[in-house]
Design an enzyme around this catalytic site. Structure first.
Site, PDB file in Angstrom:
ATOM      1  CB  SER A  41     129.351 -33.912  65.990  1.00 53.02           C
ATOM      2  OG  SER A  41     128.344 -34.814  66.371  1.00 53.02           O
ATOM      3  CG  ASP A 349     133.335 -41.021  67.913  1.00 54.66           C
ATOM      4  OD1 ASP A 349     132.192 -41.421  67.616  1.00 54.66           O
ATOM      5  OD2 ASP A 349     133.672 -39.828  67.829  1.00 54.66           O
ATOM      6  CG  HIS A 352     130.689 -38.540  65.804  1.00 52.57           C
ATOM      7  ND1 HIS A 352     131.460 -38.372  66.932  1.00 52.57           N
ATOM      8  CD2 HIS A 352     129.779 -37.548  65.808  1.00 52.57           C
ATOM      9  CE1 HIS A 352     131.035 -37.301  67.593  1.00 52.57           C
ATOM     10  NE2 HIS A 352     130.008 -36.782  66.940  1.00 52.57           N
TER      11      HIS A 352
END
Ligand SMILES: *[C@@H]1O[C@H](CO)[C@@H](O)[C@H](O)[C@H]1NC(C)=O
Ligand SMILES: *[C@@H]1O[C@H](CO)[C@@H](O)[C@H](O)[C@H]1NC(C)=O
Ligand SMILES: *[C@@H]1O[C@H](CO)[C@@H](O)[C@H](O)[C@H]1NC(C)=O
Ligand SMILES: *[C@@H]1O[C@H](CO)[C@@H](O)[C@H](O)[C@H]1NC(C)=O
Ligand SMILES: *[C@@H]1O[C@H](CO)[C@@H](O)[C@H](O)[C@H]1NC(C)=O
Length: 387
Positions: A41, A349, A352
């Site tokens: 991610s 978040d 990240h």
């Protein structure tokens, strides 16, 4: 030969040898025509959003003004890399709608690991598309893109030229999930360390496979200090109890550094085994650790608190992640919303980084001062004898 001209002759040879061996003088800009990216991610630009569930609002709010397949309020490091090389932002290989792969493709998916996991995505959050599958996708793309390019028309516009595969930049940012998922299986730090060599063997195999398909310039990010991330501190109270002097989990960061030390050794080994490869190892660990632990001095705030989340010490709640909604009286309410000013925050978040943090990290890596060898990004195709 008279002595004077003999000295001149020797001097000439010395200058010549110095020119040949000096990295700075011999390296030229690379003009990378494409980027092929592999990872999790930290560099997913739309794969998980295309295949599973889209990153919900407020993801993307700062730069794209709407969710854009990224887990951030804006751009990721890979976006800044593409932009600085004069290339369009990378589309996810798995994104079937509106993608243009003429200047590269992104195989990264959120939750990816290097090793295939024995748990499903719903059990552990692991993406089924581990690095070996990303490599298989790349191999398929390499072959099929050329079959379709020959058909001309829009295919030729949307797919890379054959020669791009040998002159492209191949970027990698993966490993964090291999380490964190071990803790999710209740492994001890020693048990996690014990499987790191196997993880790196599988990483090595993929880099060799990409090389066999023509890849020459490799840009490899090491893994970040996962022990400083809100989600790790929230999910593993025992590990969060063993903090270093800045508030990061010491055992988790020790594992990350253990992985990085061995990754660096692997890169040295690969330079010997892959004689035509230019492999750059980029120390994003140090940069992320610096950003989190010196946030205030660098103009950032609350590095251990997610900007977008729902309550608790770290504003991270695993069952109410960024963008989570509840329905009250038939009305949907966003209960995990963004903070006021993401541009001064480090963590977006809880997992990240914000666009501002990604941009700061990118600015530090572009000139090569955190790389081994210390070549700038746009010169990372130059093979230097550093070992
Ligand atoms: C999955 O299970 C196989 C067989 O037991 C094992 O060899 C492998 O290491 C496991 N993978 C992971 C990531 O734990
Ligand atoms: C694909 O992207 C390239 C590079 O930005 C551009 O030149 C080309 O027109 C695009 N093709 C289509 C069909 O969008
Ligand atoms: C790990 O330990 C926790 C707490 O004891 C337990 O609830 C959980 O099921 C365990 N997870 C696994 C994968 O064994
Ligand atoms: C997460 O949020 C839910 C719903 O608001 C709440 O019930 C739960 O206690 C929270 N969990 C933690 C660890 O705070
Ligand atoms: C690289 O860039 C960073 C950030 O702009 C700067 O602080 C550093 O001094 C630069 N290093 C070199 C060697 O130019």
């Amino acid at each position: 030969m008279e002595p004077y001209s003999f000295e001149k002759f020797i001097f000439g040879i010395l200058v010549w040898v110095a020119l040949l061996t000096s990295p700075c003088i011999s390296s030229a800009p690379c003009n990378f025509p494409a980027i092929f990216n592999f990872g999790d991610s930290n560099s997913d630009t739309g794969a998980i959003s295309a295949v599973f569930s889209p990153a919900p609002p407020p993801n993307g709010e700062t730069y794209f003004q709407a969710p854009a397949g990224r887990f951030s309020d804006g751009r990721l490091i890979i976006d800044f890399i593409a932009d600085s090389l004069g290339l369009p932002l990378l589309n996810a290989y798995l994104d079937a709608v509106g993608s243009n792969f003429s200047h590269g493709a992104n195989f990264a998916t959120a939750g990816s690991t290097i090793r295939p996991q024995n748990t499903t995505r719903s059990q552990s959050g692991a993406s089924p598309i581990s690095l070996d599958f990303q490599s298989a996708e790349f191999s398929s793309f390499r072959t099929r893109s050329q079959i379709f390019r020959k058909k001309g028309g829009v295919f030729a516009e949307l797919l890379p030229k054959e020669e791009y595969f040998s002159s492209a930049l191949y970027t990698f940012d993966i490993g964090q999930n291999d380490l964190v998922y071990g803790y999710k299986l209740n492994f001890t730090t020693e048990q996690v360390k014990a499987y790191v060599p196997d993880v790196l063997d599988q990483y090595s195999k993929v880099i060799k496979d990409v090389y066999a398909l023509g890849g020459r310039a490799f840009w490899i990010h090491n893994t970040g200090p996962a022990g400083c991330l809100p989600y790790v501190l929230e999910l593993f109270p025992i590990l969060a109890a063993q903090v270093d002097k800045h508030g990061c989990s010491a055992p988790v960061n020790e594992v990350a550094q253990f992985f990085n030390q061995r990754l660096k050794e692997l890169v040295g080994q690969l330079r010997k085994e892959l004689p035509l490869a230019a492999i750059t190892y980029v120390d994003v660990y140090t940069l992320k650790y610096t950003l989190i632990t010196k946030a205030k001095e660098l103009g950032f705030e609350h590095p251990f608190v997610a900007c977008c989340g729902h309550g608790g010490k770290y504003n991270f709640n695993n069952s109410r992640r960024c963008g989570a909604k509840i329905t009250v009286g038939g009305k949907e309410i966003l209960i995990a919303n963004s903070c006021k000013n993401p541009s001064v925050r480090v963590s977006w978040d809880g997992i990240h980084f914000t666009e501002a943090a990604n941009h700061w990290i990118f600015q530090q890596i572009i000139n090569g001062s955190f790389s081994d060898p210390p070549v700038p990004l746009n010169r990372a195709c130059n093979k230097l004898d550093i070992n």
